[in-house]
Design a protein around this motif. Sequence first.
Motif, PDB file in Angstrom:
ATOM      1  N   SER A 139     -11.372 -19.417 -21.662  1.00  0.00           N
ATOM      2  CA  SER A 139     -12.836 -19.348 -21.654  1.00  0.00           C
ATOM      3  C   SER A 139     -13.363 -19.211 -23.074  1.00  0.00           C
ATOM      4  O   SER A 139     -12.609 -19.292 -24.052  1.00  0.00           O
ATOM      5  CB  SER A 139     -13.303 -18.163 -20.805  1.00  0.00           C
ATOM      6  N   HIS A 140     -14.686 -18.945 -23.171  1.00  0.00           N
ATOM      7  CA  HIS A 140     -15.347 -18.714 -24.455  1.00  0.00           C
ATOM      8  C   HIS A 140     -15.441 -17.229 -24.794  1.00  0.00           C
ATOM      9  O   HIS A 140     -16.287 -16.828 -25.592  1.00  0.00           O
ATOM     10  CB  HIS A 140     -16.747 -19.328 -24.451  1.00  0.00           C
ATOM     11  N   ALA A 141     -14.594 -16.421 -24.186  1.00  0.00           N
ATOM     12  CA  ALA A 141     -14.603 -14.992 -24.485  1.00  0.00           C
ATOM     13  C   ALA A 141     -14.153 -14.752 -25.925  1.00  0.00           C
ATOM     14  O   ALA A 141     -13.322 -15.495 -26.475  1.00  0.00           O
ATOM     15  CB  ALA A 141     -13.692 -14.241 -23.524  1.00  0.00           C
ATOM     16  N   HIS A 142     -14.708 -13.690 -26.520  1.00  0.00           N
ATOM     17  CA  HIS A 142     -14.301 -13.339 -27.878  1.00  0.00           C
ATOM     18  C   HIS A 142     -12.893 -12.764 -27.845  1.00  0.00           C
ATOM     19  O   HIS A 142     -12.581 -11.895 -27.022  1.00  0.00           O
ATOM     20  CB  HIS A 142     -15.267 -12.325 -28.472  1.00  0.00           C
ATOM     21  N   GLN A 147     -13.365  -8.109 -22.592  1.00  0.00           N
ATOM     22  CA  GLN A 147     -12.362  -7.658 -21.635  1.00  0.00           C
ATOM     23  C   GLN A 147     -12.211  -8.615 -20.461  1.00  0.00           C
ATOM     24  O   GLN A 147     -11.253  -8.524 -19.710  1.00  0.00           O
ATOM     25  CB  GLN A 147     -12.751  -6.272 -21.105  1.00  0.00           C
ATOM     26  N   ARG A 148     -13.175  -9.519 -20.305  1.00  0.00           N
ATOM     27  CA  ARG A 148     -13.140 -10.485 -19.209  1.00  0.00           C
ATOM     28  C   ARG A 148     -13.391 -11.884 -19.750  1.00  0.00           C
ATOM     29  O   ARG A 148     -14.013 -12.032 -20.805  1.00  0.00           O
ATOM     30  CB  ARG A 148     -14.195 -10.150 -18.147  1.00  0.00           C
ATOM     31  N   PRO A 149     -12.943 -12.889 -19.027  1.00  0.00           N
ATOM     32  CA  PRO A 149     -13.320 -14.255 -19.410  1.00  0.00           C
ATOM     33  C   PRO A 149     -14.831 -14.434 -19.282  1.00  0.00           C
ATOM     34  O   PRO A 149     -15.483 -13.807 -18.437  1.00  0.00           O
ATOM     35  CB  PRO A 149     -12.569 -15.129 -18.402  1.00  0.00           C
ATOM     36  N   ILE A 150     -15.400 -15.283 -20.109  1.00  0.00           N
ATOM     37  CA  ILE A 150     -16.843 -15.523 -20.111  1.00  0.00           C
ATOM     38  C   ILE A 150     -17.089 -17.018 -19.972  1.00  0.00           C
ATOM     39  O   ILE A 150     -16.534 -17.823 -20.734  1.00  0.00           O
ATOM     40  CB  ILE A 150     -17.496 -14.988 -21.402  1.00  0.00           C
ATOM     41  N   TYR A 151     -17.955 -17.357 -19.021  1.00  0.00           N
ATOM     42  CA  TYR A 151     -18.338 -18.746 -18.809  1.00  0.00           C
ATOM     43  C   TYR A 151     -19.860 -18.850 -18.783  1.00  0.00           C
ATOM     44  O   TYR A 151     -20.573 -17.868 -18.532  1.00  0.00           O
ATOM     45  CB  TYR A 151     -17.754 -19.272 -17.497  1.00  0.00           C
ATOM     46  N   HIS A 152     -20.327 -20.057 -19.010  1.00  0.00           N
ATOM     47  CA  HIS A 152     -21.758 -20.325 -19.024  1.00  0.00           C
ATOM     48  C   HIS A 152     -22.051 -21.490 -18.077  1.00  0.00           C
ATOM     49  O   HIS A 152     -21.136 -22.020 -17.425  1.00  0.00           O
ATOM     50  CB  HIS A 152     -22.219 -20.628 -20.448  1.00  0.00           C
ATOM     51  N   PRO A 300     -25.702 -17.049 -18.004  1.00  0.00           N
ATOM     52  CA  PRO A 300     -26.527 -18.243 -18.232  1.00  0.00           C
ATOM     53  C   PRO A 300     -27.196 -18.176 -19.596  1.00  0.00           C
ATOM     54  O   PRO A 300     -27.654 -17.114 -20.039  1.00  0.00           O
ATOM     55  CB  PRO A 300     -27.552 -18.179 -17.099  1.00  0.00           C
ATOM     56  N   LEU A 301     -27.245 -19.301 -20.272  1.00  0.00           N
ATOM     57  CA  LEU A 301     -27.787 -19.373 -21.628  1.00  0.00           C
ATOM     58  C   LEU A 301     -29.072 -20.198 -21.653  1.00  0.00           C
ATOM     59  O   LEU A 301     -29.160 -21.254 -21.029  1.00  0.00           O
ATOM     60  CB  LEU A 301     -26.762 -19.996 -22.588  1.00  0.00           C
TER      61      LEU A 301
END
Length: 659
Positions: A139-142, A147-152, A300-301
Amino acid sequence: MSLLRDVLKKNQQGPGPSSSRLSSIGTLLGSTSSKRSVKSYAASVKSAGGATIRSLAESMLSFYSMITLGGTRVPKRRRPDFSTLGVPQWYAEDPPPAPLMPGTDVPSPIPAIYTSATAGVLHARNEGEKPWLGIVLYSHAHPNNSQRPIYHQAAQVQGEVRVLFKKPVKVGSIDIWLTVASDSVLDIFKPPMLGMTATLWNREKGHPKTPTGRPLEGKFPKGTFVFPFEFPELPTDTLVKHPSDTKIRNQARVPMPPSYFISKVTGFSGNISYVVGVNIVFDGIGGIDDEFDMPFQYMPLFKPLPQVKTLFPFIPTREDWPFKREVIGGWTLTPFGGRGRLGEEMVEVEGILGVQEPAVYTAGQTIEFSLLLWSTNPLALEALGQSAAIEVGLYKSDIFALDVMNPRTSTRKNRYLTKVAPGRTWRTDDGRPDDDAPEPEFHMVQLPDPPSPGSKPQLSPAAGGSHRVKGAPSSRMKEMWVEDDKTEMAESEKAVVQDGVEEPDNIDSKQKENQDSFAADSETLAGSERAPHRPTDHFVRLDGEVKVPVCSHPSFRYTHMGREYVVHLIISHPQYSHISPNATGLLAEFPIWYVVDRFSHLPPGVANAGAGRPQDFSKLPVTGTTIAVGPDAVRAPVSVGVPTTEKRPTGKYTRYFAF
């Protein structure tokens, strides 16, 4: 009590023709003769003493908004309106895709390649055993802070399932699921808003190590196995229903909400979850199916459109102020008001709070607003118009229950406010203070001396026409007299009603001069009548600002849950005792729409680097616990998920209790 009953009865009857103001007041007092009613009312006030005067004045003050000459309600500016930002437009059927929120635009380009891998494992149930089942999501997680995967929006969820069997086992199938669901104390068994699944392996696919094209009949072999998967792009919006079943237009589409969780002790609880989970079915007698979930964060972005600053709209008089929140001259104006005691005086203050429309902001921006205060009492504005008297803050507002999609008055109660950033105000004439300016301090105002015991009610010049009567009725309530019976009225006492009675013709010139200069001469004109003093409007304007910090969630509305942000003001002073509306001081607020534009800092062209080419996920940094993969690990082909309406099989608990 009889006055209250008559007032309510009159208000229910509705407006009716009246020959004069005195006849209408007589009707309200419940007597056939207005003059006798006024005389008996005033005589009862005089004979009952101070306690009755105070209680009666406060009673009339509480129901003043119901007492009108024509029977209609006098509108007042009291509590700020509830927010309707983000409420969708409803349709009878087939609602169109969710539109962009006014003042927002599509986000800055999202990078085409993922930046990190987040891993999780199903921990062993017995001490000393190693994990045997895990999931890795790209994902785009830092790499260091998430601590979790991040999606948009429109993201494609990709990852792999890793399995370690130390001995052959009877496995029937291995499935991967992606579910987006919400549940709360109000909707326990609601189906998920999105479901996708893929079969990573089953017996029909044959032997995992040496495919033969025939179904596997024996046990699943031991070893380390990797099952890659990918799902179609996430949708950008979802369908919602109106909370009222009686509505014909009861469908709408809203943007996919972010991951969300709220839980209050003896209060509302709910969550919006995005989960990737794996189900393993074991065959044979005594086989116990197993499952493992890995939640991910959906954000959401959007980005705010640039604003062109405009001047605060010019409103010539207070009578032109709006009674409800509305947009005037490119500004959203929110009226408010209240009353209380300043020393011995009952004062009434109204105001409008304005912010430039549309009120859409993101982290790092500054919310600029303006505040206008009005009162007939200049001392009230001197006290409440100080910067120290106005507490400003940006609050996150977690709204819940049926009010989310159908905002109404109860929305003010069905929410949880938490302060996230402070703000400040300053007098417009003084100019904006420096960023490092010290906190303002309270300044006490010089109040008039309180009346001596036993003295008659007197008009306070500083109050612009308000009374001091052991509890001080409202400054907007004046004396009334009966023209045809002046002598008895002067002896009994003057009743407290609305202003606007005609001036008698036989008042001598000396008394008229005293009335014209009454603001400078507070002597009581005993034994004679006088025309009501016309209050003078006083205004104070302040400006303010709040810097928007980084917030955990963007603004959104979904079924029974939502998050919005409000600029909240509490206006109070040590010498001011607030009475109504019920609060610690005058309350004013306006909502803003908070958005997240995560990749706005990237230079043009960087986001599209690597687009269209396969990505080598093995080079991504891994966060979390994972199952090691060696050269002897077996890697299966990539499985592609498909949308489904089937419910995922699970052995986990379901929320059965409302609280």
